[in-house]
Design an enzyme around this catalytic site. Structure first.
Site, PDB file in Angstrom:
ATOM      1  N   TRP A  99      15.469  38.112 -21.830  1.00 52.60           N
ATOM      2  CA  TRP A  99      15.673  37.014 -20.867  1.00 52.60           C
ATOM      3  C   TRP A  99      14.814  37.213 -19.638  1.00 52.60           C
ATOM      4  CZ3 TRP A  99      17.243  33.207 -23.444  1.00 52.60           C
ATOM      5  CH2 TRP A  99      18.246  33.319 -24.409  1.00 52.60           C
ATOM      6  N   ASP A 166      19.627  36.220 -12.390  1.00 50.67           N
ATOM      7  CA  ASP A 166      20.183  35.553 -13.558  1.00 50.67           C
ATOM      8  C   ASP A 166      21.498  36.262 -13.874  1.00 50.67           C
ATOM      9  OD1 ASP A 166      20.916  34.680 -16.076  1.00 50.67           O
ATOM     10  OD2 ASP A 166      18.979  35.073 -17.027  1.00 50.67           O
ATOM     11  N   LYS A 190      28.804  31.557 -21.098  1.00 49.62           N
ATOM     12  CA  LYS A 190      29.215  32.921 -21.414  1.00 49.62           C
ATOM     13  C   LYS A 190      30.580  33.242 -20.806  1.00 49.62           C
ATOM     14  CE  LYS A 190      25.045  33.415 -23.150  1.00 49.62           C
ATOM     15  NZ  LYS A 190      23.835  33.702 -22.403  1.00 49.62           N
TER      16      LYS A 190
END
Ligand code: PLP
Length: 356
Positions: A99, A166, A190
């Site tokens: 990511w 993030d 999530k």
């Protein structure tokens, strides 16, 4: 059979949150209409957004001068929106996984990108510690929880430039000192809501400093100025997010969540560390509380797929590791009860008895 949901994302939500969402889909606030068929500008929807923003601020203790907005596009759109809005000359990134790398790749289209440190050579099994953040960078970007590799940066770093994080997979799992961050963003699927909504916490004064033209929809100021209502926001995921935030508040807030998350992680890591058959993949000091990654020791490797079948037969869901790590990954987000962790451990013990 009872299912134990270890999915990495989209992932488990509290049962009562799902029930309340289902009720709103059938009949929103006993008004005779579904939440799916009302205007986002309806007078009973505005309070939903307002309360979600207020609870976000309350639970994370977000200081004055910050905005909370809800957008579409997922965390992946933020990989591009962040540099679009902040990168004038140079940005710094910490490379802790896939990511982080994707975020870096997007930024390269806007200016110079400095990778301050990377754990790529060790398949991202740790978080680099000794690095210098260039003081002339426009911002420094980190990924606090590396969902795929099971590493987590639990410390709020001191940065000489705006810190951008993030937090897709560990938002609201513990208290954070928001005042140390310029932007915190993430896909909500999530730890907060179903897929479809992205949260962005942003310190207002870091905006408006780049010289390029920013398209209206990609300009944070558009969404701040319009309270996430410039265009039609993801109405249903925002509603579910609100119900999750209410649930969190009623259950001890992020402090309560952190206690439960520590207890779950300790229980599972202890079982892994004391096992003849299984071994953790991440360096101990960087272990994630959210995504617990482990594999079988060399001599048992051929049994990995058999264990997945065995555990699946006992109700475990989503424990297969990401293909870049292999083995197993138990995602233990806020909504996962400790009983599910215990059920997984029981499974591991039973399987060891059969095979070790
Ligand atoms: C899942 C995930 C993403 C991708 O999120 P999307 O909303 O699918 O774009 C980005 N970063 C992290 C840390 C993630 O866990």
């Amino acid at each position: 059979m009872k299912k134990h949901n270890f999915n990495a994302g989209p992932s488990i939500l509290p049962r009562e949150v799902i029930e309340k969402t289902a009720q709103a889909v059938l009949d929103f606030q006993n008004d005779g209409l579904s939440i799916l068929e009302i205007s986002h500008r309806a007078k009973n929807f505005q309070p939903i957004v307002d309360e979600a923003v207020a609870l976000f601020k309350e639970l994370l203790n977000i200081p004055e001068g910050y905005s909370v907005i809800f957008l579409g596009g997922g965390a992946s759109l933020q990989f591009c929106m962040v540099p679009f809005n902040l990168l004038e000359k140079k940005a710094a990134y910490l490379n802790t996984g896939v990511w982080a790398k994707k975020a870096m790749k997007e930024a390269k289209g806007f200016g110079e990108v400095v990778e301050v440190a990377s754990s790529a050579d060790a398949n991202y099994t740790f978080i680099p510690k000794d690095f210098v953040i260039p003081a002339d960078a426009d911002y420094f970007h980190i990924t606090t929880n590396n969902t795929i590799y099971g590493t987590e940066l639990l410390k709020d770093l001191d940065s000489p430039v705006p810190l951008v994080a993030d937090m897709s997979s560990d938002i609201l799992s513990r208290p954070v000192d928001v005042s140390k961050y310029g932007i915190i963003y993430g896909g909500a699927q999530k730890n907060l809501a179903p897929a479809g909504v992205t949260f962005v916490i942003i310190r207002n004064d870091i905006l408006g400093k780049v010289s390029r033209h920013i398209p209206t929809m990609l300009d944070y100021r558009t969404h701040i100025d319009n309270g996430s209502m410039f265009n039609t926001p993801p109405v249903l995921p925002i509603y579910t997010a609100l119900e999750t935030l209410r649930w969190l508040k009623a259950n001890g807030g992020v402090e309560g969540a952190e206690k439960r998350n520590i207890a779950k992680a300790e229980l599972l890591y202890n079982a892994i560390d004391n096992s003849k058959m299984f071994v953790g993949t991440a360096r101990k000091e960087d272990r994630s509380r959210m995504n617990i990654c482990f594999v079988m020791k060399e001599e048992y490797k051929p049994l990995e797929s058999e264990f997945i079948t065995f555990a699946t037969g006992k109700g475990m869901v989503g424990i297969k590791g990401h293909r870049s790590v292999g083995g197993f990954r138990a995602s233990c987000y806020n909504a996962l009860p400790i009983e599910s962790v215990q059920a997984l451990i029981d499974c591991m013990h039973e399987f060891e008895k059969l095979h070790a």
